[in-house]
Design a protein around this motif. Structure first.
Motif, PDB file in Angstrom:
ATOM      1  N   GLY A  35      -5.234   3.322  14.820  1.00  0.00           N
ATOM      2  CA  GLY A  35      -4.533   3.022  13.580  1.00  0.00           C
ATOM      3  C   GLY A  35      -3.935   1.631  13.648  1.00  0.00           C
ATOM      4  N   SER A  36      -3.149   1.300  12.641  1.00  0.00           N
ATOM      5  CA  SER A  36      -2.567  -0.035  12.549  1.00  0.00           C
ATOM      6  C   SER A  36      -1.196   0.012  11.899  1.00  0.00           C
ATOM      7  N   VAL A  37      -0.391  -0.979  12.238  1.00  0.00           N
ATOM      8  CA  VAL A  37       0.890  -1.220  11.577  1.00  0.00           C
ATOM      9  C   VAL A  37       0.932  -2.707  11.242  1.00  0.00           C
ATOM     10  N   LEU A  38       1.242  -3.006   9.986  1.00  0.00           N
ATOM     11  CA  LEU A  38       1.389  -4.395   9.551  1.00  0.00           C
ATOM     12  C   LEU A  38       2.671  -4.518   8.749  1.00  0.00           C
ATOM     13  N   VAL A  39       3.309  -5.654   8.845  1.00  0.00           N
ATOM     14  CA  VAL A  39       4.402  -5.996   7.939  1.00  0.00           C
ATOM     15  C   VAL A  39       3.882  -7.127   7.069  1.00  0.00           C
ATOM     16  N   LEU A  40       3.882  -6.874   5.756  1.00  0.00           N
ATOM     17  CA  LEU A  40       3.307  -7.779   4.766  1.00  0.00           C
ATOM     18  C   LEU A  40       4.381  -8.374   3.876  1.00  0.00           C
ATOM     19  N   ASP A  41       4.076  -9.502   3.258  1.00  0.00           N
ATOM     20  CA  ASP A  41       4.993 -10.185   2.356  1.00  0.00           C
ATOM     21  C   ASP A  41       4.199 -10.635   1.125  1.00  0.00           C
ATOM     22  N   PHE A  42       4.383  -9.932  -0.003  1.00  0.00           N
ATOM     23  CA  PHE A  42       3.628 -10.206  -1.230  1.00  0.00           C
ATOM     24  C   PHE A  42       4.569 -10.229  -2.418  1.00  0.00           C
ATOM     25  N   ASP A  43       4.065 -10.697  -3.548  1.00  0.00           N
ATOM     26  CA  ASP A  43       4.857 -10.747  -4.772  1.00  0.00           C
ATOM     27  C   ASP A  43       5.168  -9.361  -5.310  1.00  0.00           C
ATOM     28  N   SER A  44       4.272  -8.403  -5.066  1.00  0.00           N
ATOM     29  CA  SER A  44       4.462  -7.052  -5.584  1.00  0.00           C
ATOM     30  C   SER A  44       3.666  -6.076  -4.730  1.00  0.00           C
ATOM     31  N   ILE A  45       3.976  -4.795  -4.863  1.00  0.00           N
ATOM     32  CA  ILE A  45       3.213  -3.786  -4.141  1.00  0.00           C
ATOM     33  C   ILE A  45       1.776  -3.737  -4.660  1.00  0.00           C
ATOM     34  N   GLU A  46       1.578  -4.054  -5.925  1.00  0.00           N
ATOM     35  CA  GLU A  46       0.225  -4.088  -6.471  1.00  0.00           C
ATOM     36  C   GLU A  46      -0.601  -5.178  -5.794  1.00  0.00           C
ATOM     37  N   ASP A  47       0.002  -6.348  -5.602  1.00  0.00           N
ATOM     38  CA  ASP A  47      -0.695  -7.440  -4.906  1.00  0.00           C
ATOM     39  C   ASP A  47      -0.993  -7.063  -3.462  1.00  0.00           C
ATOM     40  N   ALA A  48      -0.052  -6.403  -2.814  1.00  0.00           N
ATOM     41  CA  ALA A  48      -0.272  -5.960  -1.430  1.00  0.00           C
ATOM     42  C   ALA A  48      -1.393  -4.929  -1.381  1.00  0.00           C
ATOM     43  N   ARG A  49      -1.397  -3.989  -2.314  1.00  0.00           N
ATOM     44  CA  ARG A  49      -2.462  -2.965  -2.357  1.00  0.00           C
ATOM     45  C   ARG A  49      -3.833  -3.599  -2.572  1.00  0.00           C
ATOM     46  N   LYS A  50      -3.898  -4.591  -3.445  1.00  0.00           N
ATOM     47  CA  LYS A  50      -5.167  -5.280  -3.700  1.00  0.00           C
ATOM     48  C   LYS A  50      -5.651  -5.973  -2.434  1.00  0.00           C
ATOM     49  N   TRP A  51      -4.767  -6.660  -1.721  1.00  0.00           N
ATOM     50  CA  TRP A  51      -5.138  -7.340  -0.487  1.00  0.00           C
ATOM     51  C   TRP A  51      -5.633  -6.326   0.547  1.00  0.00           C
ATOM     52  N   VAL A  52      -4.926  -5.219   0.681  1.00  0.00           N
ATOM     53  CA  VAL A  52      -5.312  -4.182   1.642  1.00  0.00           C
ATOM     54  C   VAL A  52      -6.670  -3.593   1.271  1.00  0.00           C
ATOM     55  N   ALA A  53      -6.904  -3.310  -0.005  1.00  0.00           N
ATOM     56  CA  ALA A  53      -8.153  -2.688  -0.442  1.00  0.00           C
ATOM     57  C   ALA A  53      -9.373  -3.542  -0.125  1.00  0.00           C
ATOM     58  N   GLU A  54      -9.185  -4.846   0.000  1.00  0.00           N
ATOM     59  CA  GLU A  54     -10.287  -5.760   0.297  1.00  0.00           C
ATOM     60  C   GLU A  54     -10.508  -5.956   1.791  1.00  0.00           C
ATOM     61  N   ASP A  55      -9.664  -5.361   2.623  1.00  0.00           N
ATOM     62  CA  ASP A  55      -9.797  -5.526   4.071  1.00  0.00           C
ATOM     63  C   ASP A  55     -11.006  -4.767   4.599  1.00  0.00           C
ATOM     64  N   VAL A  56     -11.663  -5.325   5.588  1.00  0.00           N
ATOM     65  CA  VAL A  56     -12.850  -4.712   6.172  1.00  0.00           C
ATOM     66  C   VAL A  56     -12.532  -3.374   6.844  1.00  0.00           C
ATOM     67  N   TYR A  57     -11.288  -3.146   7.229  1.00  0.00           N
ATOM     68  CA  TYR A  57     -10.938  -1.842   7.787  1.00  0.00           C
ATOM     69  C   TYR A  57     -10.929  -0.760   6.711  1.00  0.00           C
ATOM     70  N   VAL A  58     -10.772  -1.146   5.453  1.00  0.00           N
ATOM     71  CA  VAL A  58     -10.890  -0.197   4.344  1.00  0.00           C
ATOM     72  C   VAL A  58     -12.358  -0.091   3.930  1.00  0.00           C
ATOM     73  N   THR A  59     -12.987  -1.226   3.640  1.00  0.00           N
ATOM     74  CA  THR A  59     -14.367  -1.208   3.162  1.00  0.00           C
ATOM     75  C   THR A  59     -15.345  -0.734   4.238  1.00  0.00           C
ATOM     76  N   GLY A  60     -14.989  -0.911   5.513  1.00  0.00           N
ATOM     77  CA  GLY A  60     -15.842  -0.494   6.624  1.00  0.00           C
ATOM     78  C   GLY A  60     -15.540   0.888   7.161  1.00  0.00           C
ATOM     79  N   LYS A  61     -14.716   1.641   6.444  1.00  0.00           N
ATOM     80  CA  LYS A  61     -14.394   3.029   6.821  1.00  0.00           C
ATOM     81  C   LYS A  61     -13.759   3.137   8.213  1.00  0.00           C
TER      82      LYS A  61
END
Length: 101
Positions: A58-84
């Motif tokens: 698993g993973s733990v990250l601390v992120l800094d974004f303008d909104s939770i929506e922006d953070a969710r979008k960034w996370v959704a594009e990560d290869v750990y999501v798209t690569g299962k």
């Protein structure tokens, strides 16, 4: 303009027999993207969680974004999501404490 917000991401990997191999196969892409996001101030820290044998699970990250929506979008594009790799991802508002040096 609103100040950026911090979020803690806690992700758990899939637990099937090929899960660790999928993680290792895309890990360099994930780390390269995280390093770029660290340079831009979007990733403040991160790392892998480990099972009792010391294997990444698993993973733990601390992120800094303008909104939770922006953070969710960034996370959704990560290869750990798209690569299962990550089966579950929890993203929670967070505030880092200003610890003394």
């Amino acid at each position: 303009m609103r100040a950026r917000q911090q979020f803690v991401l806690i992700a758990k990997d899939y637990s099937d027999a090929e899960a660790l191999a999928r993680r290792i196969a895309v890990r360099n892409f994930h780390l390269h993207r995280a390093a770029a996001a660290k340079t831009s101030g979007r990733v403040l820290m991160g790392g892998a969680t480990l099972d009792s044998n010391g294997n990444m699970n698993g993973s733990v990250l601390v992120l800094d974004f303008d909104s939770i929506e922006d953070a969710r979008k960034w996370v959704a594009e990560d290869v750990y999501v798209t690569g299962k790799v990550w089966e579950t991802v929890d993203l929670t508002p967070f505030r880092m404490a200003p610890l003394p040096k």
